[in-house]
Design a protein around this motif. Sequence first.
Motif, short mmCIF file in Angstrom:
data_model
loop_
_atom_site.label_atom_id
_atom_site.label_comp_id
_atom_site.label_asym_id
_atom_site.label_seq_id
_atom_site.Cartn_x
_atom_site.Cartn_y
_atom_site.Cartn_z
N MET A 1 -10.14 38.68 -66.21
CA MET A 1 -9.37 39.40 -65.18
C MET A 1 -10.23 39.65 -63.94
O MET A 1 -9.80 39.46 -62.81
CB MET A 1 -8.89 40.73 -65.79
N HIS A 2 -11.48 40.08 -64.19
CA HIS A 2 -12.40 40.35 -63.08
C HIS A 2 -12.65 39.07 -62.28
O HIS A 2 -12.70 39.10 -61.04
CB HIS A 2 -13.71 40.89 -63.65
N ASP A 3 -12.78 37.98 -63.00
CA ASP A 3 -13.02 36.68 -62.36
C ASP A 3 -11.82 36.27 -61.51
O ASP A 3 -11.97 35.75 -60.41
CB ASP A 3 -13.29 35.63 -63.44
N LEU A 4 -10.61 36.56 -62.03
CA LEU A 4 -9.39 36.22 -61.31
C LEU A 4 -9.29 36.99 -60.00
O LEU A 4 -8.94 36.43 -58.95
CB LEU A 4 -8.18 36.51 -62.20
N ILE A 5 -9.66 38.28 -60.05
CA ILE A 5 -9.63 39.11 -58.84
C ILE A 5 -10.64 38.58 -57.82
O ILE A 5 -10.36 38.49 -56.62
CB ILE A 5 -9.91 40.60 -59.19
N GLY A 6 -11.82 38.22 -58.32
CA GLY A 6 -12.86 37.67 -57.44
C GLY A 6 -12.39 36.40 -56.75
O GLY A 6 -12.55 36.25 -55.54
N ARG A 7 -11.80 35.52 -57.52
CA ARG A 7 -11.32 34.26 -56.95
C ARG A 7 -10.16 34.50 -55.98
O ARG A 7 -10.06 33.84 -54.95
CB ARG A 7 -10.88 33.30 -58.07
N GLY A 8 -9.30 35.45 -56.31
CA GLY A 8 -8.20 35.80 -55.41
C GLY A 8 -8.72 36.34 -54.08
O GLY A 8 -8.21 35.98 -53.02
N ALA A 9 -9.75 37.18 -54.17
CA ALA A 9 -10.34 37.74 -52.94
C ALA A 9 -10.97 36.62 -52.09
O ALA A 9 -10.81 36.60 -50.87
CB ALA A 9 -11.38 38.79 -53.31
N GLN A 10 -11.67 35.70 -52.75
CA GLN A 10 -12.27 34.57 -52.03
C GLN A 10 -11.20 33.76 -51.32
O GLN A 10 -11.35 33.37 -50.16
CB GLN A 10 -13.02 33.67 -53.00
N PHE A 11 -10.11 33.52 -52.03
CA PHE A 11 -9.00 32.75 -51.48
C PHE A 11 -8.38 33.46 -50.28
O PHE A 11 -8.10 32.85 -49.24
CB PHE A 11 -7.96 32.52 -52.59
N LEU A 12 -8.21 34.79 -50.40
CA LEU A 12 -7.60 35.54 -49.30
C LEU A 12 -8.49 35.55 -48.06
O LEU A 12 -7.99 35.44 -46.94
CB LEU A 12 -7.32 36.98 -49.75
N VAL A 13 -9.80 35.66 -48.26
CA VAL A 13 -10.72 35.68 -47.11
C VAL A 13 -10.62 34.38 -46.32
O VAL A 13 -10.46 34.39 -45.09
CB VAL A 13 -12.18 35.91 -47.59
N VAL A 14 -10.68 33.25 -47.01
CA VAL A 14 -10.65 31.97 -46.31
C VAL A 14 -9.26 31.71 -45.72
O VAL A 14 -9.14 31.18 -44.60
CB VAL A 14 -11.15 30.83 -47.21
N THR A 15 -8.20 32.12 -46.41
CA THR A 15 -6.84 31.94 -45.87
C THR A 15 -6.64 32.77 -44.62
O THR A 15 -6.06 32.31 -43.63
CB THR A 15 -5.79 32.34 -46.93
N LEU A 16 -7.16 34.00 -44.64
CA LEU A 16 -7.04 34.87 -43.46
C LEU A 16 -7.79 34.28 -42.27
O LEU A 16 -7.28 34.30 -41.14
CB LEU A 16 -7.57 36.28 -43.79
N ALA A 17 -8.99 33.75 -42.53
CA ALA A 17 -9.77 33.16 -41.44
C ALA A 17 -9.04 31.95 -40.83
O ALA A 17 -8.94 31.83 -39.61
CB ALA A 17 -11.14 32.74 -41.95
N VAL A 18 -8.50 31.10 -41.69
CA VAL A 18 -7.76 29.93 -41.20
C VAL A 18 -6.53 30.37 -40.42
O VAL A 18 -6.23 29.85 -39.33
CB VAL A 18 -7.37 28.99 -42.38
N SER A 19 -5.82 31.39 -40.94
CA SER A 19 -4.61 31.89 -40.26
C SER A 19 -4.95 32.47 -38.89
O SER A 19 -4.19 32.27 -37.93
CB SER A 19 -3.95 32.98 -41.09
N MET A 20 -6.07 33.17 -38.80
CA MET A 20 -6.46 33.77 -37.50
C MET A 20 -6.73 32.69 -36.47
O MET A 20 -6.36 32.82 -35.30
CB MET A 20 -7.70 34.66 -37.69
N VAL A 21 -7.36 31.60 -36.90
CA VAL A 21 -7.64 30.51 -35.94
C VAL A 21 -6.33 29.82 -35.55
O VAL A 21 -6.11 29.51 -34.37
CB VAL A 21 -8.66 29.51 -36.54
N ILE A 22 -5.44 29.63 -36.53
CA ILE A 22 -4.14 29.02 -36.20
C ILE A 22 -3.37 29.90 -35.21
O ILE A 22 -2.81 29.42 -34.22
CB ILE A 22 -3.31 28.78 -37.49
N GLY A 23 -3.39 31.21 -35.47
CA GLY A 23 -2.73 32.14 -34.54
C GLY A 23 -3.34 32.09 -33.15
O GLY A 23 -2.62 32.11 -32.14
N ALA A 24 -4.66 31.98 -33.10
CA ALA A 24 -5.35 31.96 -31.80
C ALA A 24 -5.06 30.69 -31.00
O ALA A 24 -5.03 30.73 -29.77
CB ALA A 24 -6.86 32.10 -32.02
#
Lengths: 64, 160
Positions: A1-24
């Motif tokens: 479960m802890h590993d899943l949360i960690g991987r989810g957080a990693q995924f969200l960080v990179v998705t947010l960064a890509v989304s911010m550049v697309i928005g910009a």
Amino acid sequence: MHDLIGRGAQFLVVTLAVSMVIGAIRATSLQGVLRETLRSFVALSGGMVLLVIALQLLLSVVQA
Amino acid sequence: MSETDRPSALLPVLLAWFVPGLGHLRIGRRWPALFIAGSVITLFVVGMWMAGFHNVSHVREPYYFVLHAMCGLPAIVADLTTESVQVTHRLPFEPTGQLYSAVAGLLNLIAVSDVWARCRRGDPEALKERIAGEDPYATEKLVQGDAVDAGARTEVAGDA
């Protein structure tokens, strides 16, 4: 479960960064950039979640 | 807009590569600059942190450094400051961190392309508004991702 949360957080960080550049690159004003960022984030993360679910279903069918 | 009215893209493009967001700031696009700087630099630093601050190096990781170098100054600073670091053990999230920093470099490459496109073709929001005002079918074209072509057609029609 802890590993899943960690991987989810990693995924969200990179998705947010890509989304911010697309928005910009799609808009100029603050409202426009925020709107496009949110739209891209929902589309990217939703698409990835659907892809993972589809793969899991396919795996479970193959294993069965 | 004629060819002579357009600002030169060379300096903004170089600035956009050297410091993420600076190219957009140079052409007066404050919010895109802030978003690009925030996302690219944050992702680059988070990637370094996950990899133990020794992943950006043209000696240790020459292939990845090609991608890291797209970030410009942050990659150069990271390379120089971690030059003497001795790698004793590998961290569990090191490959992910390596990928993060590489993705940050590629995102900055997209930002550089956007600066060049804004210098050559104009602002995307202004283009959308102009098309929507002049062409009743512009919304359909925008949905189809045909905005640039539609803008070019409008420009040609205006010139004629």
